[in-house]
Design a protein around this motif. Sequence first.
Motif, PDB file in Angstrom:
ATOM      1  N   ALA A 106      -2.636   8.429  -5.082  1.00  0.00           N
ATOM      2  CA  ALA A 106      -1.479   7.881  -4.361  1.00  0.00           C
ATOM      3  C   ALA A 106      -0.258   8.783  -4.541  1.00  0.00           C
ATOM      4  N   ILE A 162       5.355   3.377  -4.703  1.00  0.00           N
ATOM      5  CA  ILE A 162       4.523   3.724  -3.543  1.00  0.00           C
ATOM      6  C   ILE A 162       4.887   2.862  -2.342  1.00  0.00           C
ATOM      7  N   PHE A 198      -3.997   5.765  -8.679  1.00  0.00           N
ATOM      8  CA  PHE A 198      -2.580   6.086  -8.590  1.00  0.00           C
ATOM      9  C   PHE A 198      -2.313   7.586  -8.600  1.00  0.00           C
ATOM     10  N   THR A 239      -1.701   6.839   1.379  1.00  0.00           N
ATOM     11  CA  THR A 239      -0.935   6.472   0.177  1.00  0.00           C
ATOM     12  C   THR A 239      -1.129   4.999  -0.145  1.00  0.00           C
ATOM     13  N   ALA A 277      -3.304   3.312  -3.317  1.00  0.00           N
ATOM     14  CA  ALA A 277      -2.639   2.434  -4.280  1.00  0.00           C
ATOM     15  C   ALA A 277      -3.274   1.048  -4.342  1.00  0.00           C
ATOM     16  N   LYS A 315      -7.185   1.801  -5.788  1.00  0.00           N
ATOM     17  CA  LYS A 315      -6.556   1.661  -7.112  1.00  0.00           C
ATOM     18  C   LYS A 315      -6.544   2.989  -7.877  1.00  0.00           C
ATOM     19  N   LEU A 326       4.840   2.127 -10.645  1.00  0.00           N
ATOM     20  CA  LEU A 326       4.191   3.057  -9.729  1.00  0.00           C
ATOM     21  C   LEU A 326       3.820   2.385  -8.416  1.00  0.00           C
ATOM     22  N   THR A 327       3.341   1.164  -8.504  1.00  0.00           N
ATOM     23  CA  THR A 327       3.000   0.420  -7.286  1.00  0.00           C
ATOM     24  C   THR A 327       4.237   0.167  -6.435  1.00  0.00           C
ATOM     25  N   CYS A 384       1.865  10.832  -1.788  1.00  0.00           N
ATOM     26  CA  CYS A 384       3.329  10.744  -1.691  1.00  0.00           C
ATOM     27  C   CYS A 384       3.942  12.139  -1.583  1.00  0.00           C
TER      28      CYS A 384
END
Length: 162
Positions: free
Chosen positions: A127, A68, A124, A114, A118, A122, A64-65, A131
Amino acid sequence: MDKLKSVLSGEEARREDRNVLQTVKEASSLSWATRIKGFVACFVVGAACTILGVCALFLPRIGLTLFIVFYTFGNICALCSTMFLMGPVKQLKRMCDKTRALATTIMLTCLVLTLCAAFWWKNFGLALLFCILQVLSFTWYSLSYIPCVREAILKLVSMCIK
C-alpha cells in the motif's frame, strides 16, 4: 399541462434531437465564480485530507490505514477539483488524450490498488509503494498540462544518466 404545451408547440421534438453530451452540457452550466468556488473548495478538502493522512501516520495501530484512506481520498478530491474549471466531460476527454492516457491509467490504477492493498490484501508495504506511485503518477499527470515541461524533464534525466 406543460407536457401538452411542449408537444403542441414542437418543443418536444427539438429536445429529442439533442444528444447526451448536449444535455449534460446544458444541465451543468455553472457561472465562472461558482466554478472557482467549487475548485477551491474541492482542492482545499483534498489538501486537508492529504495533510490529515500524513498526521495520522503517527497514530499507533490505525495510523497507516488512516493515512492510506485520507491520502487516496485527498488525491481523488484534487483530481475532481479540476472538473469544476473545465467541466466533467472536457476533463475526461483531456484525461484520455494520447499525451495523458498512460499517466491517467497509472494514476487511477494506483488509487485503486492502494485501497486494495490496504483493505483487501492487508499488505501495508505494498500500500505504501502504491502511495509513492500515486505521488509520482499524479505529478507526471499534472505536468502534462504545462506545455513542454515533461519533455524538458526527460531531457534533463537523460543528461544526468549519461
